[in-house]
Write an enzyme that holds these catalytic residues in place. Structure first.
Site, short mmCIF file in Angstrom:
data_model
loop_
_atom_site.label_atom_id
_atom_site.label_comp_id
_atom_site.label_asym_id
_atom_site.label_seq_id
_atom_site.Cartn_x
_atom_site.Cartn_y
_atom_site.Cartn_z
N GLN A 1 -24.10 116.37 -88.02
CA GLN A 1 -23.11 117.43 -88.12
C GLN A 1 -21.69 116.85 -88.07
O GLN A 1 -20.73 117.54 -88.34
CB GLN A 1 -23.30 118.46 -87.00
CG GLN A 1 -24.51 119.36 -87.22
CD GLN A 1 -24.72 120.40 -86.12
OE1 GLN A 1 -25.76 120.41 -85.48
NE2 GLN A 1 -23.78 121.30 -85.91
N ARG B 1 -25.37 127.11 -81.54
CA ARG B 1 -24.68 128.19 -82.25
C ARG B 1 -23.64 128.85 -81.36
O ARG B 1 -23.57 130.08 -81.26
CB ARG B 1 -25.68 129.22 -82.74
CG ARG B 1 -25.07 129.98 -83.91
CD ARG B 1 -26.10 130.70 -84.71
NE ARG B 1 -25.40 131.31 -85.84
CZ ARG B 1 -25.96 131.54 -87.00
NH1 ARG B 1 -27.21 131.20 -87.22
NH2 ARG B 1 -25.29 132.12 -87.97
N CYS B 2 -22.86 128.04 -80.70
CA CYS B 2 -21.75 128.59 -79.97
C CYS B 2 -20.76 127.48 -79.78
O CYS B 2 -21.03 126.33 -80.06
CB CYS B 2 -22.17 129.13 -78.60
SG CYS B 2 -22.32 127.89 -77.33
N GLU C 1 -20.70 131.76 -85.00
CA GLU C 1 -21.34 131.73 -83.71
C GLU C 1 -21.19 133.01 -82.93
O GLU C 1 -21.91 133.24 -81.95
CB GLU C 1 -20.82 130.50 -82.96
CG GLU C 1 -21.27 129.29 -83.76
CD GLU C 1 -20.57 128.01 -83.46
OE1 GLU C 1 -19.48 128.08 -82.88
OE2 GLU C 1 -21.10 126.95 -83.80
#
Ligand code: FAD
Ligand code: FES
Ligand code: FES
Lengths: 284, 167, 806
Positions: C237, C384-385, C760
């Protein structure tokens, strides 16, 4: 997740398959749909030297209904069960149960024979078979024999089938119109937290016959003759149902796993059974 | 563990093309497709037959090719995502997945579309519930399924319209 | 020209710029099976590497015998810690200032830990060889509970740093203690609490889970010994960070390392970290001179790479009798597992957890976080945050509910009463953040109206009565959430990873015929960057989005950037894109003015062209300008049309939203069904509504999973109980509801296009919405709080404990 190596056999007759089993005994395993066996091999929890793929054996295929009797080839997939008009007519509880198994892809591969021969307490069909009083046709070196589903399961992954026998077909008689297969699971693709198969025959507003079995609540399927007897002659009222449920709860022996602790499973088993009885009765 | 390393020859018809592959009996179909035939459309997501990323069509059935030995498929006809498109362009399902944003990272997409293809062959006019049930062997981590369901329903409509127009 | 009769609106529509639900350019490949993910890569002579992993959670490794494995035909090498030691690679630094074993060095500290790396001709042989490596373990006592880890007589887990009283983030008070990190005014907060009219207190555990993207982690390391270049393909990522880290670790100069992130099958935070698999593949490729692939299987993934959450949060919230919040006090015991490998900006060992005052105007607050070692896998990633924002949002949205119960007040009203008002922005929070913009009351009122909140409450009351009369065994729960996120890390002045400032970048090259390529430091994992970044550029430069190629993920060609996670791509790289576009436009203006023979100031921008002020029929389109830039000498202007922008955001962005969930809860089986879910998001300027909606659907489904069953669970001896997708809950289409989405649009004042980021939000806001719904169902029976996940048996247990089964 890679399985260990093995020799692959694909006999085209029952005799040939039994021959291979006989030759290698313990080291050989039948491969049907592979959807219980292959995952175990990939996790290296099953070590197999000789794999006998029985997909080409004609004697193990097909659904044959005659009057109120039906014979189902062991290699009939769960998808075929759901699709079959004969099944829907004679033993609809099978399609109802098959729809609750795994997911569409798995049902195209997984066979009824594999499901009942596997001996995994999580499999749904064994309980249904006991409920139906089905018989399993086994072929070994000495020819065929029949074993009642109710006598087949000895312990987890241990059945009355000899190592050298192949399960070729399942024989069932048409069941009463009152039927239900009820299953609680965490999601599609999960085995049962608790599941119940119930058949009820109604005559003159009363229960003339009842058969009750449950899944994944012990190391074998639990068919409780006494629980069925509790309903006999009643109008399936709350007291009778409570008695049947109590009896069944005395017969099951769930263990704790990720689905929950024993106490929860006991409770849910009761709920699921009540629902199954209610639905079966409503159809009876 | 057995040290068996015998090799076998397998015949597969994949996307209409005949192939012969030499592999170990234990070779999984997904690996033969991806590594021997270079068909990397079907993916590996779980290896335990839960996710459906490896779904291919085998003799008219949707199967998870991670849980099938290539040997079992000897003699079979297989369609992978690479064979779904028509010679004259994308399959309606492929177009509808794009139109309705039925994919994000794209990893589940080949399995999804291949599965949806068989679903619509068997049930050309499914309800939303039937689509959700019929697609329940395929996991997606990105889309939340809502647009996948939309795409499959839209494809079903379009295919019906095309059929009507052709008649 | 046909062009001339077009209105600006027509021309603008043709660009497919900001605000358009442009179809994704990625999809043609993906729908036809032509994606290019790391496991699709096949290089000549490529080997396959795989790990021998520890079956024990805590054990001494007494000996390892590799003879049998090495004797297996096709096995090329088996690497152990002692082989990596001469290269100083048997341990590696983590992103959190700790270090982590690459291969077991004397002991193992969690189940699934990497012990040996087997390199073989293919994955089948590697799998066989793993079975043949004999490891002799001596089991040690296991600690899976962070509270027990801090007991005085607890066994020391990290012997390598035993006795060290200073860690990367300050003092350590126990061998199993990592840090205590504090923010806010402790004394003042405790004072307020002690004098408050009402105080609600609760212990809230946000369980350990895992991002579990559909594609696991993997890489292919390819050391070309002839020209000394290492190419590393992988699920990264943050490819540029990986290059820098790889260079620092291996000693290979950075220009000789090329990192390529191909298509990535979902990340959700799992693919930010640096894993032993990457290091071992690189070493193996260097040793063997052949490319080496490593791809973890799903069990490896769930057991060893990148867990998320695992926060035990003690909260106290105080208020006046009529519901005005006066203070918030929080202490967290954070279970970081065996190594502190959290992917947080360096100065924030608990990430942005101190956003936990949420959407509320809370005058005084305090947060303390104790990081603790246990015998669990390392990680602590932002699933996802944005860095622990999910935990923070869950905490405050639960504390609000608990306070509402304490006050006997409606939870919607309590929220409304305490929201930061629109006129308070920019708002300075008690824990040190400056919220950029927001209009919470408007969003909240819109949401309540959309679902007919009063009607729902009436329905709920009716159902409760029916339940009490024995007519149903289902309860109805209404889950409310108003969350505020903090994303877009971040300003270099306070955000860095391993010392690298968290800016991001964009480089644009306009081609002579007026099409373009833009390269960014980020990397898409499904967010559709190739589509949306082109839209930003289209609006900035007047070049149609369809004529713009977006490229990411190749460190040889892309400008340096910190990558994609924490919803930072749009806020940071998106801003860089807009700024680079503006640089293009500035140069284009000079060229246009020259071509039109007027002064620079006499032309003005109009969608896709510069026009002479007051003479709209005289103009030069961007296409014409691009051609001139390359083909016509322009005095005082360099040829070409290119720009680079490195964007260091002045502040974070603060997306927010209002979510409402209606849940039917079966008290007998514990099954919960989502009847309705309404999600209003405000992510500032909306670049592509279609993609935003898709992100919301996906994030909500991940939230559903987390709230309702997904967990990484351990037994007492440290075995992972949930290592396959049978037990690790990922909902299928069947268990997933339909969602209604909605929005308000409050642009960020400091972002060039006002965008805030959305990827997110649905996870951050979704988890408390689902969870609150379950607990709201039981509120009439006296439930204050119950821990997630709300799987069947735990919900059943709530009902049992409340006496609902008798
Ligand atoms: C994701 C997933 C979810 C599942 N969920 C469920 C579920 O909810 N409920 C459920 O019931 N099942 C479930 N299953 C199991 C599935 O139904 C299997 O297909 C089935 O249990 C076995 O059938 P098979 O044909 O695949 O057998 P195989 O896997 O081929 O064989 C299973 C075992 O039976 C033996 N065997 C098979 N056929 C014969 C035969 N004719 N004679 C003698 N021995 C034989 C084999 O040697 C082997 O030991 C699931 C499987 C998966 C992968
Ligand atoms: S990889 Fe085959 S089902 Fe997941
Ligand atoms: S689109 Fe990413 S998993 Fe489905």
């Amino acid at each position: 997740m890679i399985p260990g190596g093995f020799e692959y056999h694909r006999p085209d007759s029952l005799a040939a398959a039994v021959g291979v089993l006989r030759e290698y005994g313990d080291d050989a395993r039948v491969l049907a749909g592979g959807h219980s066996l292959i995952p175990m091999m990939k996790l290296r929890m099953a070590d197999v030297e000789h794999l006998i793929d029985v997909q080409d054996i004609a004697e193990m295929k097909g659904i044959c209904a005659e009057g109120d009797k039906i014979a189902i080839g062991a290699m009939t997939s769960q998808h075929e069960l759901i699709d079959s008009p004969e099944i829907a007519r004679v033993v609809p509880i099978l399609s109802e149960a098959a729809l609750q198994i795994a997911d569409p892809q798995v049902r195209y591969c997984g066979t009824i024979g594999g499901n009942v021969a596997n001996g995994d307490p999580g499999n749904d069909m064994p309980g249904v078979m006991q409920c139906l009083d089905a018989t399993f046709l086994l072929h070994g070196p000495d020819g065929p024999r029949e074993v009642a589903a109710r006598d087949f399961y000895e312990a987890a992954y241990t059945t009355a089938r000899d190592d050298e026998e192949i399960l070729t077909a399942i024989r069932i008689s048409a069941h009463a119109p009152g039927y239900a297969y009820e299953k609680q699971k965490r999601k599609i693709g999960d085995y049962a937290t608790a599941a119940a198969a119930v058949l009820i025959e109604k005559r003159d507003g009363l229960v003339a016959n009842a058969s009750i079995a449950m899944t994944n609540l012990s190391d074998v399927p639990v068919w409780s003759e006494a629980a069925g007897a509790d309903l006999f002659g009643t109008d399936c009222g709350p007291e009778a149902v409570a008695a049947a449920v109590d009896t069944m709860l005395g017969d099951i022996d769930p263990t704790e796993d990720n689905r929950g602790p024993v106490e929860f499973k006991q409770h849910v088993a009761g709920i699921i059974l009540r629902r199954a009885i209610a639905r079966a009765w409503s159809r009876a | 563990m057995s040290e068996t390393t015998s090799q076998m020859n397998i015949k597969l018809t994949v996307n209409g093309e005949a192939h012969e592959v030499t592999c170990e009996p234990r070779a999984l179909l997904i690996h033969v497709l991806r590594e021997d035939l270079n068909l990397t459309g079907p993916h590996i997501g779980c290896e335990t037959s839960h996710c459906g990323a490896c779904t291919v069509d085998l003799n008219g059935k949707s199967v998870k090719s991670c849980t099938l030995f290539a040997a079992q498929a000897d003699g079979a006809e297989i369609t992978t995502i690479e064979g779904i498109a028509n010679p004259d362009g994308m399959h309606v399902l492929q177009e509808m997945f794009r139109e309705h944003h039925g994919l994000q990272c794209g990893y589940c997409t080949p399995g999804m579309i291949t599965r949806a293809y068989r679903l619509l062959e068997e049930n050309p006019a499914p309800t939303e519930e039937e689509v959700r049930f019929g697609m329940s062997g395929n996991l997606c981590r990105c889309t939340g399924y809502q647009n996948i369901v939309k795409a499959v329903l839209a494809a079903s409509d379009q295919m019906a319209a095309q059929k009507e127009a052709a008649e | 020209m046909k062009d001339e009769v077009q209105t600006p609106e027509d021309r603008s529509a043709k660009l497919k710029g900001l605000g358009t639900s442009r179809r994704r350019v990625e999809d043609a490949r993906f729908t036809q099976g032509k994606g290019n993910y790391v496991d699709d890569l096949k290089l000549d002579g490529m080997l396959f590497g795989d790990f021998v992993r520890s079956p024990y959670a805590h054990a001494r490794v007494k000996s390892v015998n590799i003879d049998a494995a090495m004797a297996l035909p096709g096995v090329i090498a088996v690497l152990l810690a002692k082989d990596l030691e001469p290269l100083s690679l048997h341990w590696m630094p983590t992103l959190a200032g700790d270090k982590q074993m690459v291969l077991a060095d004397g002991k193992v500290l969690f189940q699934g830990q990497e012990v040996a790396f087997v390199v073989a001709e293919d994955r089948y042989i590697a799998a066989d060889a793993i079975e043949l490596v004999e490891v002799d373990y001596e089991e040690l006592p296991v600690i899976t509970d962070p509270f027990k880890a801090l007991e005085p007589d607890a066994v020391t887990l990290r012997e390598d740093i035993a006795g060290q009283t200073e860690g990367a983030h300050g003092a350590r008070r126990h061998d199993n203690h990592i840090f205590l990190w504090e923010e806010g005014d402790k004394e003042a907060t405790e004072q307020v609490l002690s004098e408050a009219e009402v105080v609600a207190e609760e212990m809230i555990y946000y369980h350990r889970t895992h991002p579990c993207p559909l594609e696991t982690c993997g890489c292919v390391a390819d050391m070309d010994k002839v020209n000394g270049k290492l190419t590393l393909h992988g699920t990264f990522q943050a490819p540029h960070v990986v290059r820098t880290v790889a260079s620092l670790l291996s000693g290979i100069e950075e220009h000789n390392i090329r990192v390529i992130s191909p298509d990535i099958g979902g990340g959700f935070g799992n693919k930010v970290g640096v894993y032993p698999g990457y290091v071992c593949s690189i070493v193996a490729s260097i040793v063997t001179g052949r490319p080496v692939k490593w791809v973890e299987d799903r069990m490896d993934n769930l057991m060893a790479t990148a867990f998320a959450r695992d926060y035990h949060m003690q909260g106290k919230i105080s208020a006046t009798k009529d519901g005005k919040i006066t203070g918030l006090w929080v202490h967290v015991t954070a279970d970081h597992g065996a190594f502190d490998a959290c992917a947080d900006p360096t100065k924030f060992p608990a990430g942005f957890f101190h956003i936990c005052t949420g959407s509320y105007d809370i005058p005084v607050a305090y947060v303390g976080v104790d990081g603790v070692y246990t015998n669990k896998a390392p990680g602590g990633v932002a699933y996802r945050c944005s860095f622990r924002v999910t935990e923070a949002a869950y905490l405050i949205e639960r504390m609000i509910e608990v306070l509402a119960i304490e006050l006997g007040m409606d939870a919607a009203e309590l929220r409304s009463k305490n929201f930061i008002r629109a006129d308070q922005f920019p708002y300075q929070s008690a824990l040190g953040w400056e919220y950029d913009s927001g209009d919470y009351h408007t969003a909240w009122d819109k949401a309540l109206k959309a679902v007919d909140y009063d009607g729902l409450r009436a329905e709920q009351a009716a159902q409760l009565e029916a339940f009490k009369r024995g007519e149903t065994r289902k309860l109805m729960g209404i889950g409310l959430t108003h969350f505020t996120e903090i994303v877009g890390a971040g300003p270099v002045k306070n955000c860095d990873i391993l010392g690298m400032g968290m800016f991001d970048s964009c480089e644009i090259r306009i081609h002579p015929t007026g099409s373009a390529i833009a390269r960014l430091g980020t990397i898409s994992q499904g967010q559709g960057h190739a589509t949306t970044f082109a839209q930003i550029l289209a609006s900035e430069t007047g070049i149609p989005a369809d004529s713009i190629t977006i490229e990411e993920g190749d460190t040889d060609t892309a400008p340096y950037g910190l990558g994609t996670y924490g919803s930072r791509s749009t806020p940071v790289a998106g801003a860089a894109t807009a700024m680079a576009g503006r640089k293009i436009r500035a140069k284009a203006q000079m060229i246009a003015a020259y071509l039109l023979e007027v002064h620079d100031g006499d032309v003005e921008w109009d969608v896709d062209r510069f026009v002479v002020k007051g003479a709209p029929e005289r103009f030069k389109t961007m296409k014409e300008i691009a051609y001139a830039a390359y083909h016509q000498p322009i005095p005082g202007v360099e040829p070409g049309l290119e720009a680079v922008s490195y964007y260091d955001p002045p502040n974070m962005t603060y997306p927010f939203g209002a979510y409402i969930c209606v849940m039917d809860v079966d008290v007998d089986t514990g099954e919960c069904d989502v009847r309705k879910f309404y999600a209003l998001d405000d992510c500032g300027t909306r670049i592509n509504p279609m993609i935003i909606e898709g992100q919301v659907h996906g994030g909500l489904t991940e939230a559903l999973a987390i709230a309702m069953g997904q967990e990484i669970a351990y037994d007492e001896i440290g075995n992972v109980k949930t290592a396959t997708l049978m037990d690790f809950f990922l909902p299928t289409a069947w268990e997933t509801p339909n969602y209604e989405t909605d929005y308000t649009e409050t642009p960020s004042p400091h972002h060039p296009i006002g965008a805030k980021g959305v990827g997110e939000s649905p996870n951050v806001g979704g988890v408390p919405a689902f969870s609150n719904a379950v607990m709201d169902a039981f509120r009439p029976f006296g439930l204050r709080h119950a821990h997630m996940p709300h799987d069947h048996w735990r919900v059943w247990k709530i009902a049992r404990d409340l006496g609902l089964h008798s």
